[in-house]
Design a protein around this motif. Structure first.
Motif, PDB file in Angstrom:
ATOM      1  N   SER A  31       0.807  -1.220   0.000  1.00  0.00           N
ATOM      2  CA  SER A  31       0.000   0.000   0.000  1.00  0.00           C
ATOM      3  C   SER A  31       0.844   1.275   0.000  1.00  0.00           C
ATOM      4  O   SER A  31       0.326   2.371  -0.247  1.00  0.00           O
ATOM      5  N   TYR A  32       2.147   1.146   0.248  1.00  0.00           N
ATOM      6  CA  TYR A  32       2.985   2.342   0.350  1.00  0.00           C
ATOM      7  C   TYR A  32       3.436   2.866  -1.015  1.00  0.00           C
ATOM      8  O   TYR A  32       3.638   2.093  -1.962  1.00  0.00           O
ATOM      9  N   LYS A  33       3.611   4.170  -1.068  1.00  0.00           N
ATOM     10  CA  LYS A  33       4.233   4.794  -2.230  1.00  0.00           C
ATOM     11  C   LYS A  33       5.660   4.287  -2.342  1.00  0.00           C
ATOM     12  O   LYS A  33       6.353   4.113  -1.338  1.00  0.00           O
ATOM     13  N   HIS A  34       6.109   4.006  -3.568  1.00  0.00           N
ATOM     14  CA  HIS A  34       7.470   3.496  -3.762  1.00  0.00           C
ATOM     15  C   HIS A  34       8.457   4.653  -3.698  1.00  0.00           C
ATOM     16  O   HIS A  34       8.643   5.388  -4.666  1.00  0.00           O
ATOM     17  N   GLU A  35       9.057   4.817  -2.543  1.00  0.00           N
ATOM     18  CA  GLU A  35      10.102   5.806  -2.364  1.00  0.00           C
ATOM     19  C   GLU A  35      11.196   5.184  -1.521  1.00  0.00           C
ATOM     20  O   GLU A  35      11.018   4.123  -0.937  1.00  0.00           O
ATOM     21  N   VAL A  36      12.360   5.827  -1.478  1.00  0.00           N
ATOM     22  CA  VAL A  36      13.498   5.279  -0.739  1.00  0.00           C
ATOM     23  C   VAL A  36      13.932   6.280   0.328  1.00  0.00           C
ATOM     24  O   VAL A  36      14.240   7.422   0.022  1.00  0.00           O
ATOM     25  N   PRO A  37      13.964   5.849   1.604  1.00  0.00           N
ATOM     26  CA  PRO A  37      13.502   4.535   2.084  1.00  0.00           C
ATOM     27  C   PRO A  37      12.008   4.571   2.408  1.00  0.00           C
ATOM     28  O   PRO A  37      11.403   5.642   2.474  1.00  0.00           O
ATOM     29  N   ILE A  38      11.443   3.400   2.647  1.00  0.00           N
ATOM     30  CA  ILE A  38      10.059   3.285   3.100  1.00  0.00           C
ATOM     31  C   ILE A  38      10.055   3.137   4.619  1.00  0.00           C
ATOM     32  O   ILE A  38      10.850   2.382   5.182  1.00  0.00           O
ATOM     33  N   SER A  39       9.163   3.881   5.268  1.00  0.00           N
ATOM     34  CA  SER A  39       9.005   3.768   6.721  1.00  0.00           C
ATOM     35  C   SER A  39       7.512   3.855   7.054  1.00  0.00           C
ATOM     36  O   SER A  39       6.670   3.939   6.157  1.00  0.00           O
ATOM     37  N   GLU A  40       7.203   3.885   8.339  1.00  0.00           N
ATOM     38  CA  GLU A  40       5.802   3.964   8.751  1.00  0.00           C
ATOM     39  C   GLU A  40       5.131   5.258   8.319  1.00  0.00           C
ATOM     40  O   GLU A  40       3.896   5.328   8.239  1.00  0.00           O
ATOM     41  N   ILE A  41       5.929   6.306   8.056  1.00  0.00           N
ATOM     42  CA  ILE A  41       5.339   7.591   7.684  1.00  0.00           C
ATOM     43  C   ILE A  41       5.302   7.802   6.171  1.00  0.00           C
ATOM     44  O   ILE A  41       4.877   8.856   5.705  1.00  0.00           O
ATOM     45  N   THR A  42       5.727   6.813   5.405  1.00  0.00           N
ATOM     46  CA  THR A  42       5.630   6.902   3.950  1.00  0.00           C
ATOM     47  C   THR A  42       4.147   6.966   3.559  1.00  0.00           C
ATOM     48  O   THR A  42       3.336   6.207   4.096  1.00  0.00           O
ATOM     49  N   PRO A  43       3.782   7.844   2.624  1.00  0.00           N
ATOM     50  CA  PRO A  43       2.371   7.930   2.214  1.00  0.00           C
ATOM     51  C   PRO A  43       1.859   6.606   1.661  1.00  0.00           C
ATOM     52  O   PRO A  43       2.580   5.895   0.961  1.00  0.00           O
ATOM     53  N   GLU A  44       0.631   6.285   2.011  1.00  0.00           N
ATOM     54  CA  GLU A  44       0.009   5.079   1.470  1.00  0.00           C
ATOM     55  C   GLU A  44      -0.700   5.454   0.170  1.00  0.00           C
ATOM     56  O   GLU A  44      -1.845   5.911   0.169  1.00  0.00           O
ATOM     57  N   GLU A  45       0.026   5.264  -0.913  1.00  0.00           N
ATOM     58  CA  GLU A  45      -0.470   5.586  -2.257  1.00  0.00           C
ATOM     59  C   GLU A  45      -0.185   4.392  -3.159  1.00  0.00           C
ATOM     60  O   GLU A  45       0.750   4.401  -3.971  1.00  0.00           O
ATOM     61  N   PRO A  46      -0.969   3.328  -3.039  1.00  0.00           N
ATOM     62  CA  PRO A  46      -0.695   2.109  -3.804  1.00  0.00           C
ATOM     63  C   PRO A  46      -0.789   2.328  -5.302  1.00  0.00           C
ATOM     64  O   PRO A  46      -1.703   2.997  -5.788  1.00  0.00           O
ATOM     65  N   ALA A  47       0.170   1.731  -6.020  1.00  0.00           N
ATOM     66  CA  ALA A  47       0.231   1.884  -7.475  1.00  0.00           C
ATOM     67  C   ALA A  47      -0.372   0.700  -8.208  1.00  0.00           C
ATOM     68  O   ALA A  47      -0.471   0.720  -9.434  1.00  0.00           O
ATOM     69  N   THR A  48      -0.768  -0.344  -7.477  1.00  0.00           N
ATOM     70  CA  THR A  48      -1.310  -1.546  -8.106  1.00  0.00           C
ATOM     71  C   THR A  48      -2.656  -1.898  -7.478  1.00  0.00           C
ATOM     72  O   THR A  48      -2.975  -1.460  -6.364  1.00  0.00           O
ATOM     73  N   GLU A  49      -3.440  -2.708  -8.178  1.00  0.00           N
ATOM     74  CA  GLU A  49      -4.721  -3.146  -7.643  1.00  0.00           C
ATOM     75  C   GLU A  49      -4.520  -3.975  -6.376  1.00  0.00           C
ATOM     76  O   GLU A  49      -5.294  -3.870  -5.420  1.00  0.00           O
ATOM     77  N   LYS A  50      -3.467  -4.765  -6.364  1.00  0.00           N
ATOM     78  CA  LYS A  50      -3.173  -5.573  -5.178  1.00  0.00           C
ATOM     79  C   LYS A  50      -2.909  -4.665  -3.978  1.00  0.00           C
ATOM     80  O   LYS A  50      -3.381  -4.932  -2.868  1.00  0.00           O
ATOM     81  N   GLY A  51      -2.169  -3.582  -4.214  1.00  0.00           N
ATOM     82  CA  GLY A  51      -1.902  -2.638  -3.141  1.00  0.00           C
ATOM     83  C   GLY A  51      -3.156  -1.931  -2.662  1.00  0.00           C
ATOM     84  O   GLY A  51      -3.341  -1.692  -1.469  1.00  0.00           O
ATOM     85  N   ARG A  52      -4.035  -1.605  -3.599  1.00  0.00           N
ATOM     86  CA  ARG A  52      -5.281  -0.931  -3.228  1.00  0.00           C
ATOM     87  C   ARG A  52      -6.183  -1.847  -2.402  1.00  0.00           C
ATOM     88  O   ARG A  52      -6.841  -1.404  -1.454  1.00  0.00           O
ATOM     89  N   ILE A  53      -6.189  -3.123  -2.739  1.00  0.00           N
ATOM     90  CA  ILE A  53      -6.975  -4.081  -1.955  1.00  0.00           C
ATOM     91  C   ILE A  53      -6.416  -4.191  -0.543  1.00  0.00           C
ATOM     92  O   ILE A  53      -7.160  -4.174   0.445  1.00  0.00           O
ATOM     93  N   ARG A  54      -5.091  -4.295  -0.443  1.00  0.00           N
ATOM     94  CA  ARG A  54      -4.475  -4.397   0.884  1.00  0.00           C
ATOM     95  C   ARG A  54      -4.767  -3.155   1.720  1.00  0.00           C
ATOM     96  O   ARG A  54      -5.015  -3.239   2.925  1.00  0.00           O
ATOM     97  N   LYS A  55      -4.745  -1.987   1.079  1.00  0.00           N
ATOM     98  CA  LYS A  55      -5.021  -0.751   1.815  1.00  0.00           C
ATOM     99  C   LYS A  55      -6.460  -0.721   2.317  1.00  0.00           C
ATOM    100  O   LYS A  55      -6.720  -0.297   3.454  1.00  0.00           O
ATOM    101  N   ARG A  56      -7.398  -1.168   1.506  1.00  0.00           N
ATOM    102  CA  ARG A  56      -8.803  -1.173   1.949  1.00  0.00           C
ATOM    103  C   ARG A  56      -8.990  -2.088   3.159  1.00  0.00           C
ATOM    104  O   ARG A  56      -9.714  -1.754   4.099  1.00  0.00           O
ATOM    105  N   ILE A  57      -8.332  -3.236   3.131  1.00  0.00           N
ATOM    106  CA  ILE A  57      -8.441  -4.168   4.258  1.00  0.00           C
ATOM    107  C   ILE A  57      -7.830  -3.553   5.517  1.00  0.00           C
ATOM    108  O   ILE A  57      -8.430  -3.595   6.602  1.00  0.00           O
TER     109      ILE A  57
END
Length: 222
Positions: free
Chosen positions: A19-45
């Motif tokens: 669900s996280y935006k792909h940036e370097v590095p990723i941490s708990e404060i990285t924006p949740e901006e999923p780029a794939t349908e799988k990521g969007r499903i995980r974010k909804r859950i």
């Protein structure tokens, strides 16, 4: 969620980083901006779970890890498929995932982090698993060779064949859906400290090889 409501005990939701935006590095404060349908499903859950936590219907936390490897990680890119070919045919199958630096999550570190999250007094709701040093996928595969009696023959899977395999193999389909995380560095740096020191990568690889060697041996006897 329903189990958490009925038990009244802290519920640990095991999740990934899709669900996280792909940036370097990723941490708990990285924006949740999923780029794939799988990521969007995980974010909804996850959002549904956190909503229940926020209104105190559930006493819960989320623990997220990167791509898994290690004992019990049978669907890993170096899991059951990889080690079965390695120990039965002497072939190391290398997938077309490139070799950019990647944080891999060791199964035992994930388990330790989940247990710590279940017991922590910290008020945060999301924790990421700390990992050992980041390495390229191919470098990780070749680390395995150091714990074998004989060097294997490498077999590189062509990208076109890999795409076809993804139509029939769930774990490969998952890798294809997250291909952006393999095309550039994918580094995880948690900011929340649960006191878990990640297992040294060499130790983790050695333990993984031994576990799968025993696992494949037992499977061949069935």
């Amino acid at each position: 969620i329903e189990l958490g409501k009925s038990s009244g005990k802290r519920t640990v939701f095991i999740d990934n980083l899709y669900s996280y935006k792909h940036e370097v590095p990723i941490s708990e404060i990285t924006p949740e901006e999923p780029a794939t349908e799988k990521g969007r499903i995980r974010k909804r859950i996850a959002d549904k779970f956190l909503a229940a936590v926020n209104v105190k219907e559930v006493n819960g936390v989320i623990v997220r890890g990167s791509d898994l490897f290690g004992p019990y990680a049978k669907n890993s890119m170096i899991g059951e498929r990889f080690f079965t070919k390695l120990f039965t045919d002497g072939v190391s199958e290398i997938l077309p995932l490139g070799n950019t630096k990647h944080s891999f999550t060791y199964t035992y570190d994930f388990a330790k982090t989940a247990l710590a999250a279940a017991q922590t007094d910290l008020k945060e709701n999301i924790f990421l698993v700390s990992n050992s040093r980041a390495v390229g996928y191919e470098d990780l595969v070749r680390m395995v060779y150091g714990y074998l009696e004989n060097p294997p023959k490498e077999s590189k899977v062509p990208a076109a064949i890999f795409s076809i395999l993804g139509l029939f193999t769930p774990e490969i389909k998952s890798l294809l859906q997250m291909k952006d995380s393999w095309n550039s560095e994918y580094i995880i740096e948690p900011k929340m400290n649960l006191g878990i020191i990640p297992t040294d990568l060499d130790t983790a690889v050695a333990t993984t090889v031994k576990w799968f060697k025993d696992y494949v041996h037992v499977r061949t006897l069935e």
